[in-house]
Structures are given as structure tokens and as C-alpha cells.
Design an enzyme around this catalytic site. Structure first.
Site, PDB file in Angstrom:
ATOM      1  N   MET A  53       0.813  -1.218   0.000  1.00 61.56           N
ATOM      2  CA  MET A  53       0.000   0.000   0.000  1.00 61.56           C
ATOM      3  C   MET A  53       0.849   1.272   0.000  1.00 61.56           C
ATOM      4  SD  MET A  53      -3.024  -1.029   2.714  1.00 61.56           S
ATOM      5  CE  MET A  53      -4.012   0.444   2.395  1.00 61.56           C
ATOM      6  N   HIS A  54       0.198   2.383  -0.297  1.00 62.04           N
ATOM      7  CA  HIS A  54       0.687   3.741  -0.065  1.00 62.04           C
ATOM      8  C   HIS A  54       1.806   4.225  -0.992  1.00 62.04           C
ATOM      9  CE1 HIS A  54      -1.571   3.240   3.608  1.00 62.04           C
ATOM     10  NE2 HIS A  54      -0.679   2.459   4.166  1.00 62.04           N
TER      11      HIS A  54
ATOM     12  N   ASP B 216      -2.710  -4.939  -0.220  1.00 57.93           N
ATOM     13  CA  ASP B 216      -2.275  -6.215   0.342  1.00 57.93           C
ATOM     14  C   ASP B 216      -3.074  -6.613   1.575  1.00 57.93           C
ATOM     15  OD1 ASP B 216      -1.131  -4.244   1.957  1.00 57.93           O
ATOM     16  OD2 ASP B 216       0.923  -4.963   1.727  1.00 57.93           O
TER      17      ASP B 216
END
Length: 499
Positions: free
Chosen positions: A81-82, A240
Site C-alpha cells: 500500500m501507499h 495487500d
């Protein structure tokens, strides 16, 4: 027999799973890639590495498959992520991706609070401004690399970039978009209010899809390079942790997950977006349509154990290093470890805190330190469970996946520290399984993700908390929580000596 592929784009490697209609893993390939850490707090990767290693993994998977590639109906994705991938108007990558565990953006987080307002940010995004999120990274590039930012036409999350390269289609989806600080989580749309407040063109944000939505088929070039059929369908996929939840059957109220990978999470299913944790834990859109999950994060969970191995047992595998773990008493003979080696997320949003071994003694052996590391990781995760419990969520049964589910002693430690039943699944690769489930659901194999989970996820063992151990760990946990408060200022002063 029909098959689907789940691609899990992790921080250290891409894992590709081939799964049949019975939910059985028929093939698995993993390819690693480097992490780029130019300075303390920096964490980047070259997106081209993700693409090249995924193509190699798919080619190897298909080469080892004894069926026809025509029978592989769909592909979907799970991804770290991110992370920020900036593209120009021709969809060319402008710089290395800045990853979720990069902590250079403390200033930009403060800027967001000043421009948007802390309460308003929580109302819209359900999350506080933390260094790991995507928006602070965008603002960092805007401030520190203006010539690059001027060329930016869109941004993507890591697995969305990989999917683009396999299909030539630009999209994101809600579960990953929820980790950007740019999504209105409740309304499921990019927030023009936040974009306006921080001075971003909302057109920088890609079109949004549901995680199970059909995106297109793979390109002829990818088909040629991998051996897949050009008719292979591609579905959006998920973050995820959302995919880990799907792949572990966390699809209804009362279900909770503990996932120990590079980072560690405690994740609990939410039917709606109206619970108020005051930003103490994350609140994200689920990969299941119109559902949510709350989540606490330990930044360096499995990474703490990997760091310990690389530093003190580089030439051994984990089984050898952990031999005798079960013989070390609770509390590692008076040794405590805090896993803050890259900062911490939950419950301390602190980029400067660093890890500690407390209570070192000349009698301690390496296995004592290993036990202390494992207990410290689990104590950190327990802080998230404590937050959930304080909000009257009942956490009495937890599915455990990832590295922490591979060791019998660690699973019992989780049961004792969490004071909850721990379920071990037949496969601990939740994110990859979840990605495959999204493809299977997208292909129409099942009428719901829940029906798919009943086939794809099987519990093989339950670990019950041992009352005597629970009491000892409660006492140790109270000591563990003191370490942060008593080392916070010391670590802040030490930070100027780091490279």
C-alpha cells in the site's frame, strides 16, 4: 480444470500463485528485488523491477504448468500500500517509487493538518496524516523536486502500475485508494476538498474501480513474454491487507486477522464506516464491495526478525536460528525488545522512535534475543488489539497468516499474548490467495467472495491461550508499554547522529 493467478506485489518480492477451482495452489513462483535506501528514512524501488520480475515469474509459472494456458481464465493483484508512482502524460515513470515505509515526509504531514484541519481530515479520509501515506509523498515531490512534479500527469499505487503495464489501462481501486489520504472513504470518491486545500489538481488521481472489476485482457506483448493467452482476463485487485483479509475469510462481522509480513497488521472487519476510533487505528475500504476494515500496524514486524537474522545469523535459515525457541521461558530470561527499528505506526505515529533491547545480561544467549524479538513484535501487535477491545469489539478468535504463522511456538505466543484462539490456515499466503479469489469471483466462478472463501480457505489448527501464560504476558506487556515513554525523548536526541 480452470485456473486463476494471484499476483502479490510485496515490498521485497513478487509472488505469483496459480490456483484451481478447488482453491488448491497448483504452482508458485517468487522473485525478489532490491530496496533502495539512499538516506536514513528513505525507502524507494524502481517500478521497472516489479514489471521485469513479474514477467519472469509468470513465464516460469507457465513453463512449469502441465495444462493449457487457455485454461488460465483470470489474473488479479495484491500490492504493497501507499507507494507513490508518478507518471508523465505519456505514462512514463518520472522517478523511483517512494514506498510505504519511507518516513521523510514529517513536514508534509504537518502541512496537511494545517491546510485541511486534523478533524476534517479524519472525517473525510478516516485516517490521520502519517509519513507512510501517499499524499505526503506527493507533496514532498512537489516541494523538493518541482521540475519532476511539473511533468506529473497521474499517480498510481504500486500494484496499479504493474496492472497498467500488463493491460495498458490506467486505474486504481477503493481499497488501495483509501490509503492515499485523498479518498473520501465513506463516499468512495476522490476528495476535491482535500485536493483544493493542498493545491493538487484532482485529475492527478486515476479513475476508480471495485476490486473485482474487469479491467481488460493482457497485452499481446505480455502474452508473448509469459506464455499466457491473450484472452486472459485482468481484474483490478486490492491493497495487500484487503487481499489478506479476503484470502483469510475476513468477510463478515466478528472476523479478525493477524498478518505478520515485513510489517504486521491486526485487521478487523467492519460492516459500515461509522465507528469512531479517533484515528488511533486505520479505517479503510475493504476489497469486498461496500465493506470496510479497521487496522493497526506494526511497521517492522517480520522485518525486525529478518534484521536480527541478517545481523546475527546471516548464513543460517530461520528454522536453524529459531531452534530451541520453545525452550526459552516466557520473557526471554528477562529481556524485552521493542520493534521500532524503522519508527512506529500504531499506537505511536512516531517516525523518530527506534528499537531497544532492555534487560541485557551476560548470561543471555542468541536464542534469548530471538525469543525477545518475537515477543516484542507480538506485544506491538497486541497494542492494536487493546485499542479494538477498548472500543468494545470482541476479539476472541484471530486468523494468523504470514511469517508468524509458520512457527508453532510463535503461534502459541500469539494465543497467549492476545488471549484469543489463533486459527492457522492451510495456506498462510493470504494476500496472494485473496488476489486469486478476486479473479475467481470476477470470472464468475462463485456468486460471492464469501462462497469463494468457503472453498479457498481452510483452518487446519487452533491454538488456545494457556491461562498461566496469559497472566505472565499481561505483566510483561505492562512493562513493554513503559519502554516507549521512557525512550521517546532519548531517541529524538539520538536522531541527529543517524546517517
Amino acid at each position: 480444470m480452470k485456473y486463476v493467478i494471484g499476483i502479490d506485489l510485496g515490498t521485497s518480492a513478487v509472488k505469483v500463485l496459480l490456483i484451481n477451482q478447488q482453491g488448491e495452489v497448483s504452482g508458485e513462483v517468487s522473485k525478489s528485488y532490491p530496496l533502495l535506501t539512499e538516506k536514513s528514512g528513505y525507502s524507494e524501488q524502481n517500478p521497472e523491477e516489479w514489471v521485469n520480475k513479474t514477467i519472469k515469474a509468470l513465464k516460469e509459472l507457465i513453463a512449469g504448468f502441465d495444462g493449457s494456458s487457455e485454461n488460465i481464465e483470470g489474473i488479479s493483484f495484491s500490492g504493497q500500500m501507499h507507494g507513490l508512482v508518478l507518471l508523465d502524460k505519456d505514462h512514463q515513470v518520472l522517478r523511483n517509487a517512494i514506498l510505504w515505509n519511507d518516513t521523510r515526509t514529517t513536514k508534509q504531514c504537518q502541512d496537511i493538518y494545517e491546510l485541511v484541519g486534523e478533524d476534517r481530515l479524519l472525517t473525510i479520509t478516516k485516517n490521520p496524516a502519517l509519513e507512510g501515506f501517499t499524499l505526503p509523498k506527493i507533496l514532498w515531490v512537489k516541494e523538493n523536486e518541482p521540475s519532476i512534479f511539473e511533468k506529473a500527469s497521474t499517480f498510481l499505487l504500486p500494484k496499479d502500475y504493474l496492472r497498467y503495464r500488463l493491460t495498458s489501462q490506467i486505474h486504481s481501486e477503493y481499497s488501495d485508494a483509501a490509503g492515499t489520504l485523498l479518498l473520501n472513504v465513506g463516499e468512495k470518491k476522490w476528495s476535491s476538498e482535500i485536493c483544493d486545500a493542498v493545491g493538487l489538481d484532482i485529475n492527478l488521481c486515476p479513475p476508480l474501480l471495485e476490486s473485482h472489476d474487469f479491467v481488460g485482457t493482457i497485452t499481446p506483448e505480455i502474452a508473448s513474454q509469459t506464455g499466457l493467452s491473450e484472452a486472459t482476463k485482468v481484474f483490478a485487485g486490492g491493497a495487500d491487507n484487503a487481499c489478506g483479509a479476503i484470502g483469510s475469510g475476513i468477510l463478515e462481522e466478528g472476523k479478525t486477522l493477524c498478518s505478520i509480513g515485513t510489517s504486521g497488521v491486526v485487521l478487523s472487519y467492519e460492516e459500515s464506516n461509522d465507528r469512531d476510533f479517533q484515528g488511533k487505528v486505520h479505517y479503510f475500504n475493504h476489497g469486498k464491495e461496500d465493506a470496510f476494515y479497521t487496522m493497526g500496524v506494526t511497521l517492522a514486524a517480520g522485518y525486525s526478525l529478518s534484521w536480527f537474522k541478517d545481523t546475527f545469523a546471516a548464513n543460517e535459515d530461520f528454522d536453524v536460528m529459531l531452534h530451541g525457541l520453545e525452550d526459552v521461558p516466557i520473557g526471554a530470561n528477562g529481556l524485552l525488545f521493542t520493534p521500532y527499528i524503522v519508527g512506529e505506526r500504531t499506537p505511536y505515529a512516531d517516525a523518530l522512535i527506534r528499537g531497544s533491547f532492555i534487560g541485557m545480561d551476560a548470561s543471555h544467549k542468541r536464542i534469548d534475543f530471538a525469543r525477545a524479538v518475537i515477543e516484542g513484535i507480538t506485544f506491538s501487535l497486541n497494542e492494536s488489539i487493546e485499542i479494538f477491545s477498548e472500543s468494545r469489539k470482541n476479539i476472541d478468535s484471530i486468523v494468523s497468516i504470514g511469517g508468524g504463522a509458520k512457527n508453532e511456538t510463535w503461534l502459541q505466543i500469539q494465543a497467549d499474548i492476545f488471549n484469543a484462539k489463533i486459527q492457522k490456515l492451510s495456506s498462510e499466503q493470504g494476500p496472494g490467495i485473496g488476489a486469486a479469489m478476486l479473479a475467481a469471483y470476477g470470472c464468475g466462478w462463485y456468486s460471492s467472495l464469501k462462497e469463494c472463501a468457503d472453498i479457498f480457505t481452510q483452518s487446519v489448527k487452533i491454538y488456545e491461550p494457556i491461562e498461566e501464560n496469559v497472566k505472565k504476558y499481561k505483566e510483561l506487556f505492562s512493562l513493554y508499554k513503559l519502554v516507549y515513554q521512557q525512550t521517546k525523548e532519548l531517541n529524538k536526541k539520538l536522531s541527529r547522529f543517524r546517517k
